[in-house]
Design a protein around this motif. Structure first.
Motif, PDB file in Angstrom:
ATOM      1  N   ARG A 246      50.048  32.867  33.812  1.00  0.00           N
ATOM      2  CA  ARG A 246      51.022  32.059  34.534  1.00  0.00           C
ATOM      3  C   ARG A 246      52.112  32.961  35.097  1.00  0.00           C
ATOM      4  NH1 ARG A 246      53.111  27.941  30.507  1.00  0.00           N
ATOM      5  NH2 ARG A 246      54.482  27.344  32.225  1.00  0.00           N
ATOM      6  N   HIS A 247      52.879  32.416  36.020  1.00  0.00           N
ATOM      7  CA  HIS A 247      53.975  33.158  36.641  1.00  0.00           C
ATOM      8  C   HIS A 247      55.185  32.238  36.637  1.00  0.00           C
ATOM      9  CE1 HIS A 247      55.769  36.244  39.159  1.00  0.00           C
ATOM     10  NE2 HIS A 247      56.071  35.359  40.092  1.00  0.00           N
ATOM     11  N   GLY A 248      55.975  32.331  35.569  1.00  0.00           N
ATOM     12  CA  GLY A 248      57.058  31.374  35.401  1.00  0.00           C
ATOM     13  C   GLY A 248      56.485  29.984  35.207  1.00  0.00           C
ATOM     14  N   ASN A 249      56.903  29.056  36.028  1.00  0.00           N
ATOM     15  CA  ASN A 249      56.386  27.687  35.954  1.00  0.00           C
ATOM     16  C   ASN A 249      55.198  27.456  36.880  1.00  0.00           C
ATOM     17  OD1 ASN A 249      58.117  26.712  33.993  1.00  0.00           O
ATOM     18  ND2 ASN A 249      59.736  26.264  35.470  1.00  0.00           N
ATOM     19  N   VAL A 250      54.646  28.536  37.402  1.00  0.00           N
ATOM     20  CA  VAL A 250      53.447  28.448  38.237  1.00  0.00           C
ATOM     21  C   VAL A 250      52.231  28.796  37.387  1.00  0.00           C
ATOM     22  CG1 VAL A 250      52.259  29.292  40.291  1.00  0.00           C
ATOM     23  CG2 VAL A 250      54.754  29.094  40.287  1.00  0.00           C
ATOM     24  N   VAL A 251      51.294  27.862  37.305  1.00  0.00           N
ATOM     25  CA  VAL A 251      50.048  28.072  36.563  1.00  0.00           C
ATOM     26  C   VAL A 251      48.932  28.277  37.588  1.00  0.00           C
ATOM     27  CG1 VAL A 251      48.441  27.114  34.880  1.00  0.00           C
ATOM     28  CG2 VAL A 251      50.889  26.587  34.710  1.00  0.00           C
ATOM     29  N   PHE A 252      48.221  29.383  37.472  1.00  0.00           N
ATOM     30  CA  PHE A 252      47.163  29.695  38.431  1.00  0.00           C
ATOM     31  C   PHE A 252      45.826  29.150  37.940  1.00  0.00           C
ATOM     32  CE2 PHE A 252      50.442  32.671  39.518  1.00  0.00           C
ATOM     33  CZ  PHE A 252      50.328  32.829  40.885  1.00  0.00           C
ATOM     34  N   ALA A 253      45.069  28.552  38.860  1.00  0.00           N
ATOM     35  CA  ALA A 253      43.740  28.031  38.534  1.00  0.00           C
ATOM     36  C   ALA A 253      42.840  28.234  39.743  1.00  0.00           C
ATOM     37  CB  ALA A 253      43.812  26.548  38.174  1.00  0.00           C
ATOM     38  N   SER A 254      41.655  28.781  39.516  1.00  0.00           N
ATOM     39  CA  SER A 254      40.779  29.068  40.650  1.00  0.00           C
ATOM     40  C   SER A 254      39.353  29.291  40.177  1.00  0.00           C
ATOM     41  CB  SER A 254      41.265  30.317  41.392  1.00  0.00           C
ATOM     42  OG  SER A 254      40.353  30.695  42.407  1.00  0.00           O
ATOM     43  N   ALA A 255      38.395  28.997  41.053  1.00  0.00           N
ATOM     44  CA  ALA A 255      37.001  29.365  40.787  1.00  0.00           C
ATOM     45  C   ALA A 255      36.803  30.868  40.902  1.00  0.00           C
ATOM     46  CB  ALA A 255      36.076  28.651  41.774  1.00  0.00           C
ATOM     47  N   ASP A 256      37.832  31.599  41.346  1.00  0.00           N
ATOM     48  CA  ASP A 256      37.707  33.045  41.517  1.00  0.00           C
ATOM     49  C   ASP A 256      37.877  33.823  40.216  1.00  0.00           C
ATOM     50  OD1 ASP A 256      37.391  32.441  44.149  1.00  0.00           O
ATOM     51  OD2 ASP A 256      39.243  33.374  44.854  1.00  0.00           O
ATOM     52  N   TRP A 257      38.492  33.234  39.190  1.00  0.00           N
ATOM     53  CA  TRP A 257      38.719  34.019  37.973  1.00  0.00           C
ATOM     54  C   TRP A 257      38.563  33.247  36.659  1.00  0.00           C
ATOM     55  CZ3 TRP A 257      42.787  34.102  41.759  1.00  0.00           C
ATOM     56  CH2 TRP A 257      43.745  33.109  41.598  1.00  0.00           C
ATOM     57  N   PRO A 258      37.647  32.302  36.542  1.00  0.00           N
ATOM     58  CA  PRO A 258      37.379  31.718  35.226  1.00  0.00           C
ATOM     59  C   PRO A 258      36.623  32.717  34.351  1.00  0.00           C
ATOM     60  CG  PRO A 258      35.790  30.900  36.787  1.00  0.00           C
ATOM     61  CD  PRO A 258      36.781  31.709  37.577  1.00  0.00           C
ATOM     62  N   ARG A 259      36.435  32.368  33.098  1.00  0.00           N
ATOM     63  CA  ARG A 259      35.647  33.219  32.209  1.00  0.00           C
ATOM     64  C   ARG A 259      34.157  33.128  32.535  1.00  0.00           C
ATOM     65  NH1 ARG A 259      38.853  36.992  29.942  1.00  0.00           N
ATOM     66  NH2 ARG A 259      40.621  36.071  28.828  1.00  0.00           N
ATOM     67  N   GLY A 260      33.730  31.958  33.018  1.00  0.00           N
ATOM     68  CA  GLY A 260      32.312  31.728  33.231  1.00  0.00           C
ATOM     69  C   GLY A 260      31.875  31.925  34.670  1.00  0.00           C
ATOM     70  N   TRP A 261      31.494  30.824  35.329  1.00  0.00           N
ATOM     71  CA  TRP A 261      30.841  30.885  36.636  1.00  0.00           C
ATOM     72  C   TRP A 261      31.842  31.112  37.763  1.00  0.00           C
ATOM     73  CZ3 TRP A 261      25.744  31.287  37.408  1.00  0.00           C
ATOM     74  CH2 TRP A 261      24.899  30.952  36.354  1.00  0.00           C
ATOM     75  N   ARG A 262      32.224  32.363  37.977  1.00  0.00           N
ATOM     76  CA  ARG A 262      33.136  32.688  39.073  1.00  0.00           C
ATOM     77  C   ARG A 262      32.433  32.488  40.412  1.00  0.00           C
ATOM     78  NH1 ARG A 262      33.784  37.736  35.758  1.00  0.00           N
ATOM     79  NH2 ARG A 262      35.062  36.968  34.035  1.00  0.00           N
ATOM     80  N   GLY A 263      33.126  31.805  41.320  1.00  0.00           N
ATOM     81  CA  GLY A 263      32.558  31.549  42.631  1.00  0.00           C
ATOM     82  C   GLY A 263      31.772  30.252  42.713  1.00  0.00           C
ATOM     83  N   PHE A 264      31.680  29.506  41.607  1.00  0.00           N
ATOM     84  CA  PHE A 264      30.923  28.254  41.578  1.00  0.00           C
ATOM     85  C   PHE A 264      31.850  27.084  41.251  1.00  0.00           C
ATOM     86  CE2 PHE A 264      27.735  31.460  40.947  1.00  0.00           C
ATOM     87  CZ  PHE A 264      26.578  30.955  41.514  1.00  0.00           C
ATOM     88  N   ILE A 265      31.396  25.876  41.571  1.00  0.00           N
ATOM     89  CA  ILE A 265      32.168  24.690  41.225  1.00  0.00           C
ATOM     90  C   ILE A 265      32.358  24.604  39.715  1.00  0.00           C
ATOM     91  CG2 ILE A 265      32.218  22.161  41.310  1.00  0.00           C
ATOM     92  CD1 ILE A 265      30.740  22.296  43.936  1.00  0.00           C
ATOM     93  N   ASP A 266      31.352  25.054  38.963  1.00  0.00           N
ATOM     94  CA  ASP A 266      31.479  25.076  37.505  1.00  0.00           C
ATOM     95  C   ASP A 266      32.738  25.841  37.089  1.00  0.00           C
ATOM     96  OD1 ASP A 266      28.792  25.145  38.596  1.00  0.00           O
ATOM     97  OD2 ASP A 266      28.064  24.945  36.549  1.00  0.00           O
ATOM     98  N   GLY A 267      32.964  26.990  37.743  1.00  0.00           N
ATOM     99  CA  GLY A 267      34.134  27.800  37.427  1.00  0.00           C
ATOM    100  C   GLY A 267      35.429  27.116  37.808  1.00  0.00           C
ATOM    101  N   ALA A 268      35.415  26.391  38.931  1.00  0.00           N
ATOM    102  CA  ALA A 268      36.607  25.641  39.336  1.00  0.00           C
ATOM    103  C   ALA A 268      36.932  24.557  38.313  1.00  0.00           C
ATOM    104  CB  ALA A 268      36.386  25.026  40.716  1.00  0.00           C
ATOM    105  N   ILE A 269      35.899  23.886  37.809  1.00  0.00           N
ATOM    106  CA  ILE A 269      36.107  22.864  36.778  1.00  0.00           C
ATOM    107  C   ILE A 269      36.691  23.499  35.519  1.00  0.00           C
ATOM    108  CG2 ILE A 269      34.927  21.238  35.250  1.00  0.00           C
ATOM    109  CD1 ILE A 269      32.912  20.777  37.533  1.00  0.00           C
TER     110      ILE A 269
END
Length: 283
Positions: A246-269
């Motif tokens: 996180r960056h202060g009160n900004v929480v980042f979420a993306s299919a680009d950097w999950p632990r699992g399926w990066r680049g897939f809808i699974d990762g976005a979920i």
């Protein structure tokens, strides 16, 4: 890695491997991370069929959108600035919004156009500046020949669109092919439709008769600046943890950097759920 095994494979096997690699990464052999392939290989239970099964498990439903009746969706409103100290603040050209928490879902290749206050840490800023490498051309072609409904093929290195496969059919029964070409081939469908049609037909000109093309240039789209996430070598070695912080009160979420399926809808979920849980616990 393909060069290390070149002596042990046939020319056709080499073409199939390199065509698949470049279709997957959307980059070049030099910019494609081998570790990323190993990551996918583990997630798919070490089988090629596993990737096919998992990558199509989650898809968007037509008409899907923001959940409850209190949601407000603002489209075509590029973010200029995100302030993470105190109350989360997003500014764009004409308006600003405040919230107790901001969930930032901007893809990796886009934040270089957005200023963050306070500035992002050096590791995350460097990763954003580097970006991912997937500049893939992706398009759909509706074709006349109904025998192509189960067809797939690789035409590497002789075609700008190096891989295509059938992904279903229209209500009238005409097959739909999805076609891919890596960034290094530089095909821009909207700039030369006739050349694009020829590239679709090239694998089998006597059989592939295109009725309609559907495409979107994700590389030139200012809200994506690339196709699905694929990293260059070394990008995530140090940056993965920072990208997820996180960056202060900004929480980042993306299919680009999950632990699992990066680049897939699974990762976005996965990553969206993580961010939602953070906000839920704190608010």
């Amino acid at each position: 890695r393909p060069m290390q095994i070149e002596a042990a494979i046939s020319p056709n096997e080499r073409a199939a491997i390199l065509g698949y690699v470049l279709t997957t990464s959307g980059g070049s052999l030099e910019t494609t991370s081998f570790v990323k392939f190993l990551h996918w290989w583990a997630l798919r239970h070490h089988t090629s069929q596993g990737l096919q099964d998992y990558q199509e498990e989650y898809q968007f439903v037509p008409g899907g959108g923001a959940g409850d009746g209190e949601s407000v969706v603002c489209l075509s409103c590029p973010v200029q600035r995100v302030v993470g100290a105190g109350m989360g603040l997003i500014r764009r050209t004409t308006s600003s919004y405040t919230a107790a928490r901001v969930v930032c879902t901007i893809p990796l290749n886009v934040p270089q156009d957005v200023s963050f206050i306070p500035p992002l840490d050096e590791t995350r800023a460097a990763a954003i500046q580097t970006g991912h490498v997937n500049g893939c051309t992706k398009l759909y072609a509706e074709v006349n020949n109904k025998e192509l409904r189960s067809w797939d093929g690789i035409n590497y290195p002789y075609n700008n669109l190096i891989y295509a496969n059938a992904v279903g059919a229209t209500p009238a029964g005409y097959p739909t092919l999805v076609c891919f070409g890596p960034a290094e081939n530089g095909l821009q469908p909207e700039e030369d439709v006739e050349e694009t049609l020829q590239q679709v037909r090239n694998p089998n000109p006597e059989v592939i008769n295109v009725r309609r093309l559907v495409f979107h240039n994700w590389v030139k789209d200012p809200y994506t600046r690339g196709a699905w996430f694929y990293p260059p070598p070394g990008l995530l070695d140090e940056a993965l943890g920072k990208l997820r912080q996180r960056h202060g009160n900004v929480v980042f979420a993306s299919a680009d950097w999950p632990r699992g399926w990066r680049g897939f809808i699974d990762g976005a979920i996965e990553d969206g759920t993580r961010a939602a849980m953070v906000c839920s616990k704190e608010l």
